[in-house]
Every structure is written in C-alpha cells, then in structure tokens.
Design an enzyme around this catalytic site. Structure first.
Site, short mmCIF file in Angstrom:
data_model
loop_
_atom_site.label_atom_id
_atom_site.label_comp_id
_atom_site.label_asym_id
_atom_site.label_seq_id
_atom_site.Cartn_x
_atom_site.Cartn_y
_atom_site.Cartn_z
N LYS A 199 1.21 4.47 6.78
CA LYS A 199 0.52 5.32 5.81
C LYS A 199 1.12 6.72 5.83
O LYS A 199 1.82 7.10 6.76
CB LYS A 199 -0.98 5.42 6.10
CG LYS A 199 -1.71 4.11 6.20
CD LYS A 199 -1.81 3.40 4.88
CE LYS A 199 -2.51 2.04 5.08
NZ LYS A 199 -2.28 1.15 4.01
N SER A 247 0.81 -1.22 0.00
CA SER A 247 0.00 0.00 0.00
C SER A 247 0.84 1.27 0.00
O SER A 247 0.33 2.34 -0.33
CB SER A 247 -0.95 0.01 1.20
OG SER A 247 -0.25 0.22 2.40
#
Length: 182
Positions: A79, A42
């Site tokens: 993230k 991701s």
C-alpha cells in the site's frame, strides 16, 4: 603431473573471489533487495497484478512511499503511505487534506476515476479510528485503486514494526521494468 605453486595460488584466488561474490549476492538478495510478486489490483495503475518487484529494507519511510507489510493475519500487503505519525488526514469530495492542507495525488490514475461519482469516499481519521492524528510509530496507508483496496480505512494504522520495507523497482514483466515512483 604436478601443478606448480603459482597456478595453485591463482586457482585459490579465483575460488575465494567466487565464494565472496556468492555471499554478497545472497546478502543482497535476502537482506537488502527482496523480490515479491504483486497479488491483486489494489495498487493499480502503479503496480499491476503479476508484477514482480524488489523492495528494500534500509531507508526511512516517507509520505507516498509504497510499503510492504504484514497484517494481523500474516498476509503480505502493498500500500501507499498517506499519513505519517502526527498527521491529521481527511478526504472531502475526492480531495486529500493533510494537516488541513490540500494535497495533490498525481500517482492516482485519472483513467480509473472516469465515469465514477466518487473515487475516494469522504472520511476523517476520527470517524475511522477514533483518534485525530496518526499515532507515533504508525502509518496510515491506502491503495492507489481506492475503490478496490482493503487498506487503513478498514484495518486501521500500520505499526512500524510490521513494515518489511518499501518498493524499489519492478523487474518483470519487462515492459513495466523501472523504479517505483512515489
């Protein structure tokens, strides 16, 4: 055979120095720079599956920092911070708007986006979360690989209390060695 006092003092000085060095290494290892293995893609192309990185726990979180945090299931996630407390965020036609201003995202790999109609789907905070700005002591995060990232678009804001630290450097594999750029 008797060891003289001067030699005993010298040995004791070395033992104290070694113990102090070990304590410093342990403190740095467990409280300052903490190792972590990247699982998933991701954050590609910035961080790749299998990268080993060090994260730090002592500096403030800024926009576009890569943070490490735990979700409500206890999983550790990595993230990028897009929205700080008080920010208004929206995406339109693959363009980030922060507080109504167009913001470039140079960390997104253009090679990822080639051949794709939409890399980051259109949204605004209100449509995702029911609020218009990022709440106090919270952050809005996205993965760099927007198509394959489970992030704030799905689970909402990340509370400050859930943040373990921010990525500092990749140390393995050696071809990826270097500081994490924001």
């Amino acid at each position: 055979m008797k060891v003289d006092k001067k030699m005993q003092d010298g040995i004791w000085d070395w033992v104290k120095a070694i113990i102090l060095a070990l304590l410093l290494v342990l403190i740095i290892r467990f409280y300052v720079f903490i190792p972590l293995k990247v699982e998933g893609d991701s954050m590609s192309p910035t961080l790749a599956q299998g990268n080993y990185l060090l994260y730090e726990t002592f500096s403030d979180i800024d926009r576009f920092d890569i943070i490490i945090f735990s979700n409500e299931d206890g999983q550790t996630l990595i993230k990028r911070v897009i929205g700080l407390p008080g920010d208004s965020i929206s995406y339109s036609e693959d363009q980030l708007y922060l507080n109504g201003e167009v913001i470039e995202e140079p960390f997104l790999g253009t090679e990822q986006q080639q051949g794709m109609d939409v890399f980051t789907s259109d949204f605004d905070l209100f449509s995702l979360t029911g609020v218009e700005i990022v709440p106090e002591d919270s952050y809005f995060v996205l993965g760099d690989n927007r198509v394959r990232s489970r992030d704030s678009r799905i689970f909402g804001f990340v509370p400050q209390a859930d943040i373990a630290g921010k990525a500092a450097m990749v140390y393995f594999p050696f071809e990826d060695f270097g500081f994490v750029e924001n």
